[in-house]
Design an enzyme around this catalytic site. Structure first.
Site, mmCIF file in Angstrom:
data_model
loop_
_atom_site.group_PDB
_atom_site.id
_atom_site.type_symbol
_atom_site.label_atom_id
_atom_site.label_comp_id
_atom_site.label_asym_id
_atom_site.label_seq_id
_atom_site.Cartn_x
_atom_site.Cartn_y
_atom_site.Cartn_z
ATOM 1 N N GLU A 385 18.597 53.769 -6.451
ATOM 2 C CA GLU A 385 18.602 53.942 -7.911
ATOM 3 C C GLU A 385 19.662 53.077 -8.601
ATOM 4 O O GLU A 385 20.197 53.447 -9.637
ATOM 5 C CB GLU A 385 18.770 55.416 -8.266
ATOM 6 C CG GLU A 385 17.809 56.240 -7.435
ATOM 7 C CD GLU A 385 17.350 57.503 -8.061
ATOM 8 O OE1 GLU A 385 17.482 57.632 -9.283
ATOM 9 O OE2 GLU A 385 16.837 58.339 -7.322
HETATM 10 C C1 LIG Z 1 16.493 56.567 1.380
HETATM 11 C C2 LIG Z 1 16.061 55.734 0.193
HETATM 12 C C3 LIG Z 1 15.307 56.312 -0.816
HETATM 13 C C4 LIG Z 1 14.853 55.546 -1.886
HETATM 14 N N1 LIG Z 1 14.057 56.120 -2.857
HETATM 15 C C5 LIG Z 1 13.462 55.319 -3.793
HETATM 16 C C6 LIG Z 1 12.496 55.852 -4.723
HETATM 17 O O1 LIG Z 1 12.221 57.061 -4.741
HETATM 18 N N2 LIG Z 1 11.868 54.985 -5.560
HETATM 19 C C7 LIG Z 1 12.141 53.649 -5.578
HETATM 20 O O2 LIG Z 1 11.515 52.934 -6.351
HETATM 21 N N3 LIG Z 1 13.079 53.123 -4.738
HETATM 22 C C8 LIG Z 1 13.730 53.923 -3.854
HETATM 23 N N4 LIG Z 1 14.650 53.380 -2.973
HETATM 24 C C9 LIG Z 1 14.939 51.962 -3.032
HETATM 25 C C10 LIG Z 1 16.296 51.648 -3.653
HETATM 26 O O3 LIG Z 1 16.297 51.990 -4.999
HETATM 27 C C11 LIG Z 1 16.599 50.163 -3.398
HETATM 28 O O4 LIG Z 1 16.848 50.054 -2.018
HETATM 29 C C12 LIG Z 1 17.787 49.685 -4.192
HETATM 30 O O5 LIG Z 1 17.450 49.527 -5.546
HETATM 31 C C13 LIG Z 1 18.344 48.342 -3.683
HETATM 32 O O6 LIG Z 1 17.326 47.437 -3.469
HETATM 33 P P1 LIG Z 1 17.217 46.652 -2.077
HETATM 34 O O7 LIG Z 1 17.337 47.630 -0.995
HETATM 35 O O8 LIG Z 1 16.005 45.809 -2.132
HETATM 36 O O9 LIG Z 1 18.494 45.736 -2.016
HETATM 37 P P2 LIG Z 1 18.645 44.313 -2.697
HETATM 38 O O10 LIG Z 1 18.290 44.369 -4.142
HETATM 39 O O11 LIG Z 1 17.963 43.292 -1.868
HETATM 40 O O12 LIG Z 1 20.207 44.096 -2.607
HETATM 41 C C14 LIG Z 1 20.872 43.703 -1.401
HETATM 42 C C15 LIG Z 1 22.355 43.538 -1.738
HETATM 43 O O13 LIG Z 1 22.531 42.511 -2.722
HETATM 44 C C16 LIG Z 1 23.215 43.043 -3.831
HETATM 45 N N5 LIG Z 1 22.704 42.435 -5.074
HETATM 46 C C17 LIG Z 1 21.398 42.281 -5.460
HETATM 47 N N6 LIG Z 1 21.331 41.720 -6.665
HETATM 48 C C18 LIG Z 1 22.606 41.513 -7.064
HETATM 49 C C19 LIG Z 1 23.211 40.963 -8.240
HETATM 50 N N7 LIG Z 1 22.498 40.499 -9.264
HETATM 51 N N8 LIG Z 1 24.554 40.909 -8.285
HETATM 52 C C20 LIG Z 1 25.318 41.374 -7.261
HETATM 53 N N9 LIG Z 1 24.803 41.898 -6.133
HETATM 54 C C21 LIG Z 1 23.477 41.969 -6.047
HETATM 55 C C22 LIG Z 1 22.946 44.529 -3.824
HETATM 56 O O14 LIG Z 1 23.902 45.261 -4.541
HETATM 57 C C23 LIG Z 1 22.969 44.813 -2.334
HETATM 58 O O15 LIG Z 1 24.294 44.958 -1.900
HETATM 59 C C24 LIG Z 1 15.178 54.165 -1.941
HETATM 60 C C25 LIG Z 1 15.987 53.592 -0.945
HETATM 61 C C26 LIG Z 1 16.422 54.354 0.111
HETATM 62 C C27 LIG Z 1 17.278 53.710 1.164
#
Ligand SMILES: Cc1cc2nc3c(=O)[nH]c(=O)nc-3n(C[C@H](O)[C@H](O)[C@H](O)COP(=O)(O)OP(=O)(O)OC[C@H]3O[C@@H](n4cnc5c(N)ncnc54)[C@H](O)[C@@H]3O)c2cc1C
Length: 408
Positions: A385
């Site tokens: 989130e």
């Molecule tokens: C157990 C679990 C439950 C979840 N439940 C839901 C749900 O119900 N619905 C839903 O839609 N999603 C859900 N998610 C997904 C979650 O919201 C995403 O994993 C989260 O938004 C981060 O996206 P990502 O994992 O693709 O990481 P990425 O966006 O790929 O990020 C990887 C890293 O890069 C950093 N990063 C990315 N962009 C930037 C930037 N512009 N500046 C600085 N740093 C940056 C991030 O902070 C992170 O450290 C869930 C995830 C988990 C693990």
């Protein structure tokens, strides 16, 4: 960015966190339900499976639609602060338990309540508040997380229905949900995102459980696959092209629910640590008499108070913002307050869980105690989130100005 006063709120000192008699009664019921749930959650946790008692117990306590209008099924019409206080209590039972409610209520039901047509609300909210149907929120995809504008899921308007193609990943309640709020772009376009309500029974909709997670073994996390999924025209959620706004409003509710739950995690870590520190003897005295152990407890407690103030303040601002939807400045103030609350509370809960494990020593390395469960479970609060990085950038930009946005 405007100050809080300029947005129509007179003064922060006007914010009243006192618990009313009505709130107290609700919280007593939440506490009762949580006590009933705990032995089942313990069992499910050690067996790494969804706790089948969660929905029936929370249904009995009328917690499955707590902030939903009384017009819909068992909605209780609770205000945002009351809901946050309930999530705080529920968070003590574990981040997995609280995550179920975040997906089902904060992200699923509240989004439908805010953006849905009357017909959609009457169709989806009553069964959800009664626990007959589970909801989820599908924004994230394998290649789109922090940047929801890069979604690949697409839709085509086929007159009587929309045809959706794509997949959603890491969705809380994803494999158990009966309906999902889903986001997609018009096919071949990178703008005009729309939100839809998809049902498990719709043609072309399948889901699968995510396995081998770091923590939250009792919380369902799943993928949703949309393969020429036929979504009836009337299931478009919110105005055409406003899907990103729908998503961000859902995330505001979701982030606040995470922050509320983290307060409970810290409280449980403190309770467990204090109790253990009064029993365990080393070097001829209770470890609670060793000053370095006291330091852990003192820091946890201080962080808890700081986190509470941020979370309760954010909840009251969200309430005000919900009451004045046209006031965009107020919405932004609430959004930033929620980001601060989520960032601080999720880091404080992870820190508290780590300190609690340290106080328990080797006993804290066994999932038979509560501290290590919190340690692995609450870690996700710094990711989902909106990651830590996205939260602090949002906070910084509120001071620097939009010219300094790290991303668009
Ligand atoms: C157990 C679990 C439950 C979840 N439940 C839901 C749900 O119900 N619905 C839903 O839609 N999603 C859900 N998610 C997904 C979650 O919201 C995403 O994993 C989260 O938004 C981060 O996206 P990502 O994992 O693709 O990481 P990425 O966006 O790929 O990020 C990887 C890293 O890069 C950093 N990063 C990315 N962009 C930037 C930037 N512009 N500046 C600085 N740093 C940056 C991030 O902070 C992170 O450290 C869930 C995830 C988990 C693990």
């Amino acid at each position: 960015m405007k100050t809080i006063a300029e947005t129509g709120i007179d003064d922060l000192s006007q914010m009243n966190f006192d618990v009313s008699e009505e709130q107290r009664l609700i919280l007593e019921e939440v506490d009762r339900a949580c006590r009933e749930l705990r032995p089942f959650e313990d069992e499910a946790y050690l067996a790494s499976r969804f706790n089948q008692h969660l929905v029936p117990i929370f249904k009995k306590a009328k917690l499955l639609g707590l902030p939903i209008s009384r017009l819909y099924g068992e909605g209780q019409g609770a205000d945002i602060l009351t809901y946050a206080l309930a999530l705080e209590r529920i968070g003590r039972e574990g981040t997995g338990v609280r995550t179920f409610l975040s997906g089902h209520v904060s992200l699923g039901q509240l989004t439908v309540q805010k953006w849905g047509s009357e017909e959609q609300k009457e169709r989806y909210l009553p069964p959800a508040t009664r626990g007959e149907k589970v909801m989820c929120f599908g924004l994230t995809e394998p290649t789109a997380g922090s940047d929801p504008s890069s979604l690949r899921t697409s839709f085509e308007d086929r007159g009587t229905h929309y045809l959706l193609n794509g997949s959603k990943a890491w969705i809380s309640n994803g494999s158990i949900a009966d309906s999902a709020v889903i986001f997609a772009y018009p096919k071949g376009k990178r703008e005009g995102m729309c939100a839809f309500i998809a049902e498990k029974g719709f043609e072309g909709y399948t889901s699968q459980q995510q396995k081998h997670k770091l923590g939250m073994p009792t919380s369902d996390t799943g993928s949703i696959f949309l393969d020429n999924c036929k979504i009836p025209r009337e299931n478009l959620l919110g105005p055409v092209g406003k899907g990103l706004g729908v998503a961000y409003s859902g995330l505001m509710s979701g982030r606040l629910s995470v922050a509320g739950g983290c307060l409970g995690v810290i409280e449980d870590c403190i309770e467990e640590s204090v109790s253990y520190a009064k029993q365990r003897v080393q070097h001829g005295k209770l470890i609670g008499k060793h000053q370095l152990v006291q330091r852990h407890i003192g820091i946890m407690s201080t962080n808890l108070d700081a986190a509470k103030n941020l979370v309760y303040k954010a909840a009251l601002l969200k309430q005000k913002s919900d009451e004045q939807p046209a006031n965009l400045d107020l919405r932004e103030v609430a959004d930033v307050a929620i980001a601060k609350a989520k960032y601080f509370a999720s880091n404080a809960s992870f820190d508290a869980a780590d300190r609690a494990v340290q106080i328990f020593g080797s006993s804290g390395y066994s999932f038979e105690t509560r501290a290590p469960r919190h340690l692995v479970d609450t870690r996700v609060c710094r990711i989902y989130e909106g990651t830590d990085e996205i939260m602090v950038q949002k906070i910084a930009v509120s001071l620097l100005g939009t010219d300094f946005e790290a991303y668009k």
